[in-house]
Design an enzyme around this catalytic site. Structure first.
Site, PDB file in Angstrom:
ATOM      1  N   CYS A  66       0.876  -1.188   0.000  1.00 47.96           N
ATOM      2  CA  CYS A  66       0.000   0.000   0.000  1.00 47.96           C
ATOM      3  C   CYS A  66       0.905   1.227   0.000  1.00 47.96           C
ATOM      4  O   CYS A  66       0.929   2.009   0.954  1.00 47.96           O
ATOM      5  CB  CYS A  66      -0.924  -0.001   1.210  1.00 47.96           C
ATOM      6  SG  CYS A  66      -1.905  -1.515   1.421  1.00 47.96           S
TER       7      CYS A  66
ATOM      8  N   GLY B  46       1.146   4.100  -1.648  1.00 48.06           N
ATOM      9  CA  GLY B  46       0.759   5.494  -1.801  1.00 48.06           C
ATOM     10  C   GLY B  46       1.775   6.216  -2.670  1.00 48.06           C
ATOM     11  O   GLY B  46       2.178   5.749  -3.736  1.00 48.06           O
TER      12      GLY B  46
ATOM     13  N   GLY C  79       4.812   6.649  -1.783  1.00 49.56           N
ATOM     14  CA  GLY C  79       6.099   5.973  -1.658  1.00 49.56           C
ATOM     15  C   GLY C  79       7.036   6.461  -0.575  1.00 49.56           C
ATOM     16  O   GLY C  79       8.237   6.173  -0.634  1.00 49.56           O
TER      17      GLY C  79
ATOM     18  N   LYS D 162       7.497   5.386   2.510  1.00 49.28           N
ATOM     19  CA  LYS D 162       8.167   4.252   3.152  1.00 49.28           C
ATOM     20  C   LYS D 162       8.982   3.458   2.131  1.00 49.28           C
ATOM     21  O   LYS D 162      10.013   2.869   2.479  1.00 49.28           O
ATOM     22  CB  LYS D 162       7.139   3.369   3.861  1.00 49.28           C
ATOM     23  CG  LYS D 162       6.492   4.049   5.079  1.00 49.28           C
ATOM     24  CD  LYS D 162       5.557   3.122   5.809  1.00 49.28           C
ATOM     25  CE  LYS D 162       4.958   3.802   7.039  1.00 49.28           C
ATOM     26  NZ  LYS D 162       4.108   4.967   6.706  1.00 49.28           N
TER      27      LYS D 162
ATOM     28  N   ASP E  81      -0.094   0.050  -5.364  1.00 51.03           N
ATOM     29  CA  ASP E  81      -1.211   0.800  -4.790  1.00 51.03           C
ATOM     30  C   ASP E  81      -2.365   0.798  -5.779  1.00 51.03           C
ATOM     31  O   ASP E  81      -2.184   0.539  -6.970  1.00 51.03           O
ATOM     32  CB  ASP E  81      -0.798   2.240  -4.464  1.00 51.03           C
ATOM     33  CG  ASP E  81      -1.646   2.834  -3.344  1.00 51.03           C
ATOM     34  OD1 ASP E  81      -1.270   2.688  -2.169  1.00 51.03           O
ATOM     35  OD2 ASP E  81      -2.706   3.419  -3.640  1.00 51.03           O
TER      36      ASP E  81
ATOM     37  N   ASP F 299       1.105  -1.179   4.808  1.00 53.62           N
ATOM     38  CA  ASP F 299       0.809   0.094   5.469  1.00 53.62           C
ATOM     39  C   ASP F 299      -0.634   0.427   5.104  1.00 53.62           C
ATOM     40  O   ASP F 299      -0.900   1.203   4.194  1.00 53.62           O
ATOM     41  CB  ASP F 299       1.793   1.157   4.981  1.00 53.62           C
ATOM     42  CG  ASP F 299       1.616   2.489   5.680  1.00 53.62           C
ATOM     43  OD1 ASP F 299       0.897   2.538   6.687  1.00 53.62           O
ATOM     44  OD2 ASP F 299       2.182   3.486   5.205  1.00 53.62           O
TER      45      ASP F 299
ATOM     46  N   CYS G   3      -1.548   4.035  10.888  1.00 52.23           N
ATOM     47  CA  CYS G   3      -1.315   5.260  11.660  1.00 52.23           C
ATOM     48  C   CYS G   3      -2.575   5.540  12.492  1.00 52.23           C
ATOM     49  O   CYS G   3      -3.227   6.569  12.347  1.00 52.23           O
ATOM     50  CB  CYS G   3      -0.947   6.428  10.767  1.00 52.23           C
ATOM     51  SG  CYS G   3      -2.037   6.704   9.363  1.00 52.23           S
TER      52      CYS G   3
END
Length: 393
Positions: free
Chosen positions: A209, A211, A213, A215, A233, A281, A334
């Site tokens: 996941c 997004g 990028g 991470k 993604d 994530d 999160c």
């Protein structure tokens, strides 16, 4: 702008933000930016003052207010200096009427407070979710080193190996070092999450996941571009931002894979059962990031939370299929809610045999279920949950 006009501008913006929260429209930061683009006469001090009033109101009101005026009246109950500014002047707000009610003051809606309580988030820990966040950066070790990098401002060295902290509002994105990819904005907790993944050179690592990028780039730096990185993604726009970010950072990403919702396995077929490490994530409520996006608790409802937890189970199941025997699945949200953390891992282990949880090797956070939770109150970071799952050989 006069002080009274600033209050009226905050009321008008809050009306838009409240409507956006109710109808899942544009977020607060985008609405504020659009508002001032149409009002070029407002100077930088005016914009800063209005923005501060808006976010004071958002942080103060637990429930979605009836309107922007009631939200600003709530701020006035805490700050008496604002009361005279409701003066009925040409550009100011109308005078306060005899029966006017201020918006409800609190941390979150009642149903969400119950979820927080059930997750062990009460008192000062809950209050800290709405505090002011610092700005953290990660020194990109593909291009620089924390010990030797020279930046326009001196940052506080944090526990993560490449983390520096600056005051909120520091214009990092204006720095040449940011434009050249020497530093990336990334919360301290997020940096530790990437460390916990434990990616190594020579491995196949999937960011499921990804997004835009953030991470992914951290994992590239962590492995010295020595791992085969696959970033995936379902959001074409966000995933499209990864290539220019990677080029700026000098990060090597072997594949970017756009996934179609509900048929993700078709695009992921080449990597099923072949990954050493998979990072999930997962999309979540963002309750751990309310310090930065406090209107998030206005936009969340019980139906949306249920949808998110089902999606988290779905992406965990997909991630599990990608891991080879002896490999690791890292689950991250999160969020500080058990529904999006400890409960998801418990449900996963009930669904999947041959998997076990392993200790999360980071110095921050507290054990929560079979994972670790970081929080603003205890760790001075965004709220995160991270768990590591190992597939037996």
């Amino acid at each position: 702008m006069t002080p009274a006009a600033r209050v009226q501008a905050a009321i008008e913006l809050l009306d838009q933000i409240i409507e956006g929260a109710r109808n899942k429209g544009a977020p607060a930061d985008r609405l504020i930016s659009a508002y001032f683009k149409q009002r070029r006469y407002a100077g930088s001090k005016d914009r800063r003052a209005v923005r501060d009033l808006v976010y004071r109101a958002i942080r103060l009101c637990g429930e979605v207010p009836y309107d922007g005026r009631s939200a600003m009246l709530a701020v006035a109950t805490e700050d008496a200096s604002l009361v005279p500014l409701f003066d009925g002047s040409e550009h100011g707000p109308a005078k306060i009427g005899g029966g006017e009610m201020a918006a409800f003051i609190g941390t979150a809606p009642d149903w969400l407070m119950e979820k927080l309580k059930a997750s062990g988030i009460t008192g000062k820990e809950a209050e800290a979710l709405l505090g002011r966040a610092s700005l953290d950066v990660r020194v990109n070790t593909l291009k620089a080193a924390r010990d030797t990098i020279e930046l326009p401002e001196e940052g506080e060295r944090l526990a993560a190996p490449n983390a520096l902290r600056f005051p909120s509002g520091t214009q990092v994105e204006q720095w040449r070092e940011y434009r050249d990819g020497l530093v990336e904005i990334q919360d301290h907790a997020s940096q530790w999450v990437c460390e916990a993944v434990g990616a190594k050179a020579g491995e196949t690592v999937i960011d499921l996941c990804a997004g835009a990028g953030g991470k992914t780039l951290a994992l590239a730096a962590q492995t010295g571009n020595g791992a085969s990185l696959i970033a995936c993604d379902t959001d074409k726009r966000r995933l499209g931002n990864l290539a220019p970010r990677a080029a700026r950072a000098g990060a090597q990403v072997d594949h970017t894979v756009l996934l179609n919702p509900k048929v993700e396995r078709e695009a992921l077929a080449p990597w099923i059962g072949k990954a050493d490490r998979v990072l999930v994530d997962a999309p979540c409520s963002g309750s751990g990031t309310w310090r930065r996006q406090p209107e998030g608790r206005w936009r969340l409802d019980q139906a949306e939370l249920k949808r998110l937890t089902q999606l988290q189970d779905h992406v965990l199941d997909i991630g599990a299929e990608l891991v080879k025997p002896g490999g690791t699945l890292a689950f991250v949200t999160c969020s500080v809610l058990d529904d999006e953390g400890a409960n998801r891992i418990e449900a996963f282990l009930e669904r999947h045999k041959g998997w076990s949880s392993t200790k999360v090797p980071i110095p921050l956070g507290k054990a929560r279920g079979q994972g670790t939770r970081l929080s603003p109150f205890h760790d001075d970071t965004d709220g995160f949950f991270v768990a590591l799952l190992a597939l037996e050989c």
